[in-house]
Design a protein around this motif. Sequence first.
Motif, PDB file in Angstrom:
ATOM      1  N   ASN A 559       0.695  -1.169   0.096  1.00  0.00           N
ATOM      2  CA  ASN A 559      -0.320  -0.076  -0.382  1.00  0.00           C
ATOM      3  C   ASN A 559       0.757   1.348  -0.150  1.00  0.00           C
ATOM      4  O   ASN A 559       1.492   1.488   1.187  1.00  0.00           O
ATOM      5  CB  ASN A 559      -1.056   0.037   1.268  1.00  0.00           C
ATOM      6  N   ASP A 561       0.464   4.646   0.407  1.00  0.00           N
ATOM      7  CA  ASP A 561       0.501   5.842   1.319  1.00  0.00           C
ATOM      8  C   ASP A 561       0.287   4.980   2.458  1.00  0.00           C
ATOM      9  O   ASP A 561       0.104   5.197   3.196  1.00  0.00           O
ATOM     10  CB  ASP A 561      -1.395   5.881   1.181  1.00  0.00           C
ATOM     11  N   ASP A 567      -2.844   4.865   8.538  1.00  0.00           N
ATOM     12  CA  ASP A 567      -3.979   5.709   9.333  1.00  0.00           C
ATOM     13  C   ASP A 567      -4.141   6.184  10.334  1.00  0.00           C
ATOM     14  O   ASP A 567      -4.883   6.786  10.958  1.00  0.00           O
ATOM     15  CB  ASP A 567      -5.253   4.381   8.816  1.00  0.00           C
ATOM     16  N   LYS A 570      -2.955   8.694  11.593  1.00  0.00           N
ATOM     17  CA  LYS A 570      -3.121   9.909  11.028  1.00  0.00           C
ATOM     18  C   LYS A 570      -4.895  10.791  12.161  1.00  0.00           C
ATOM     19  O   LYS A 570      -4.607  11.812  12.480  1.00  0.00           O
ATOM     20  CB  LYS A 570      -3.318  10.211   9.512  1.00  0.00           C
ATOM     21  N   ASP A 598       2.628  12.195   0.692  1.00  0.00           N
ATOM     22  CA  ASP A 598       2.131  11.008   1.020  1.00  0.00           C
ATOM     23  C   ASP A 598       1.734   9.133   0.514  1.00  0.00           C
ATOM     24  O   ASP A 598       1.580   8.709   0.943  1.00  0.00           O
ATOM     25  CB  ASP A 598       0.631  11.196  -0.168  1.00  0.00           C
ATOM     26  N   GLU A 599       2.982   9.469  -0.173  1.00  0.00           N
ATOM     27  CA  GLU A 599       3.417   7.902  -0.843  1.00  0.00           C
ATOM     28  C   GLU A 599       4.549   7.797  -0.262  1.00  0.00           C
ATOM     29  O   GLU A 599       5.640   8.804   0.372  1.00  0.00           O
ATOM     30  CB  GLU A 599       3.734   7.866  -1.971  1.00  0.00           C
ATOM     31  N   GLN A 645      -8.946  14.880  -3.778  1.00  0.00           N
ATOM     32  CA  GLN A 645      -8.899  13.685  -3.929  1.00  0.00           C
ATOM     33  C   GLN A 645      -8.960  13.033  -5.390  1.00  0.00           C
ATOM     34  O   GLN A 645      -8.700  12.017  -5.875  1.00  0.00           O
ATOM     35  CB  GLN A 645      -9.408  13.105  -3.560  1.00  0.00           C
TER      36      GLN A 645
END
Length: 878
Positions: A559, A561, A567, A570, A598-599, A645
């Motif tokens: 993944n 991100d 997550d 965050k 972001d990545e 987005q």
Amino acid sequence: MLKSLDDLEFIFPWRSYQAELLKQFNSHIADNHFHVIAPPGSGKTILGLEIVRKLGKKTLVLAPTLTIRNQWEDRLQNFFTENCDFEAFSFDIKSPSDVTFSTYQSLHAFYKTFEDKNDYYQFFNKHNIETLVLDEAHHLKNAWWNCLMDLKRNSEFYIVALTATPPYDSSRAEVSKYFTLCGEVDDEIAVPDLVREGDLSPHQDFVYFSKPEDLEINFIVDFRRDISDFKDELVKDDTFIDFLIEHRFYKNPNWHLDELYSNTDYFSAILIFLYACGFEIDHQKLEVLGFEKQEMIQFPELDLYWLGILFQNILVSDREHLIEQEKYIATLEKRLRRLNVFERKSVDFIGKKLLYKSLSNSPSKLKSIVSIVKAERESLKSDLRCVVLTDYIRKEFLNTTDENIADINKIGVLPIFQYVRYYCSRPEVLAVLSGSVVIVHQSILKAFETIESLDNFSFSPLQTDASFLLVNPKGKPENSIVSIITQLFEAGHINVLIGTKSLLGEGWDAPSINSLVLASFIGSFVSSNQMRGRAIRKDANAPNKTGNIWHLACVDPTNLDGGREVDTLKRRFEAFVGVTNSTIPFIANGFERLNIPDEIPVESIEALNEATIKHATNRILITEKWNNAIGKGTKLTKEVKVLHQGKRPFKKQKQICYFDALRFFVVELFFTMMLFYVEFIVHSFNLILQRGVYYFIYAFLAAAVGTFGYKFYKAVKLYLRHGYLYKKIGKMGLAILDTLDELGYVTSNRKHISVTSHLLGKGDVVCNLVGANALENSLFAKALSELIEPVESPRYLIIKTNIFRKRFDVENFYPVPEMFGDKKENALIFQNYWTNYLGKSKLFFTRSVEGRKLLLKARLYHVYNAFKEVTKEVVVWK
């Protein structure tokens, strides 16, 4: 006013932010509630005692633990009396005094002793208890809420609620219960205020990433591949396809409208799956969802989200209606269990729980902790006061030998101890403090004895390293082991302390902490903020202290991100504000302030960690950033951020939405006319002479429409979809503000409040109020977020539509915010202001048959909706 309380008086000067809060006390208490958010170190307890003194009523103070309960009595004696001689208090809820200090557990147990609850209410009336103080009120989302709410319903009380973090991340029902009891937030003390006043230390959050072990990577990759193979096989599985075609929702949708309308996601998942298999969906089935015959439907991709909805219903929610196919469904269940995606009646194709559990317990985090401790020790030397907090002890690793260190496969107190002991220098300054395991180095026994006699404890050498001793009390020593270890840590005999967050996360006080490693994977707002509060307290013995708070994340290599661990982080970062890592610093909440890409590909982890360590060890820069950022604001302001987005980077999408829409079209048309139509005119000169000017104009227009007609159609459609997003959101904000004002939610002068909306560089749109108080800001942000978020189940919908918009398939659906949708007259007031700022619209009640169809259409229409971007509430120091 009780005489005993009248005799109390705060014997020190108030801090400026405390004095400001108390100045507004009379207006806040008018509704019998005083609800304050205040971070650790702001003097919540002192403020609570002053409010109790001002009210002058018999009071019950409730705290979540005995430690915090005892702190209340200690603060009362030491801050409100000259000689610690206040006697009108009690720790026994059954024998209350003028001020009674107890715990939520004690009240709950007391409540259960009454068979007739009227006797429970009468007890408080009999003892004239009129004030309830709820400390660390976020705990009230638990069962303790019941006995308090029951009491509140049947008696009149002043409710004083104090918390560092309201439970915003809990379910809507729990949050609603919390605010029903505590009232709306009256005031908030901001962290920047405390740093400016010198009551909290400058601090910064850092994230240290780790790469999973090879075994974990293989597990994740195999899981993803198995799911992908299952999905590919399923869309070609005639048996499963026939099973769906025969499903009552698909076969006869009009016969099951009520059931279908209550679970449209299920019906949608069936249609999306069959469409992905190559079936052309009969438009009559789409009409059930509110779509008209002429409308072109863009089906979402069959991803794991929709596959999860489909199987969750087949295997659980809808199973009793599919009893005739039970034998086949049982075979599907076995397949999903073998894939590890069905457990405890829950389907999870994404692997949120399975993979998250694997990564959160990853032993790679043990190496991260070692790297952090080494870097901090090299930077601070003997001044290091590092605490590592985690969730579990893991006693099975107590006697792990040095040869078997590599076999440790879980994170916990003892695995961390073994790693730090083995890999870090100076192990003699290392200790463990948890509820059932305490370990110290033999070199600190002399210092230990200055606090408490060694005879009161037994000391057993560890099998793996005899220089470390397992400590157990004999009887009840005068100083508890927690107090002794804390004193040794504060004095510097212990530099690195490893413990459980349950013991040290809340109520434990050690101001010297300057490095905190949160090796906990329970990521709620409340627990993370409480743990973080340990490291940001001011240390009187180290006036230049800065606090580093370390968060750990094991990256999911499949993944980009970062996966579920990132997550979770965050979500944590929404709970607190801090200074940004940017060149020009400012103070805000959220993960973005760390400037982490972001990545997060696995190959970039090492470079990211090196940069983080370099930044973390430059503590002077952290202090400078706080000083610079604090001067740029005066209070925390809540903003709503609409996140960009799009699949394309914002600049490219912006070019498509604007330049390719109208501006670029006009420019292109102009240059084409200049370059090509001059030639057309020259070649057509004879035509003008023969057939006349009108014929030439018709030919010119026909050529223009043929060349540009479709491009113009697409351009106008794009412009209508996106428009000037930030201007539209600003107008929505004005409609919300005026509605709040008319409904009486705005207590400030409306003339002094304005709505600002602007575009950030990455394409995010930010909107907030200027000149409003904390409550008005909070209500505004909540309403705007509800308005822009994807439609769920509002009572009223606003539809912005006309013939022109319908033709271009750009009807927009907006949910009327919950606080305006409770009554039709309130919804109409909102629609009126909406019309003033955004033009004509229609209001629909979604609980009717027609309204439900529109609601379904609105929920599926997000593929057309320009405002499908996810919103986020951001707190910024301005």
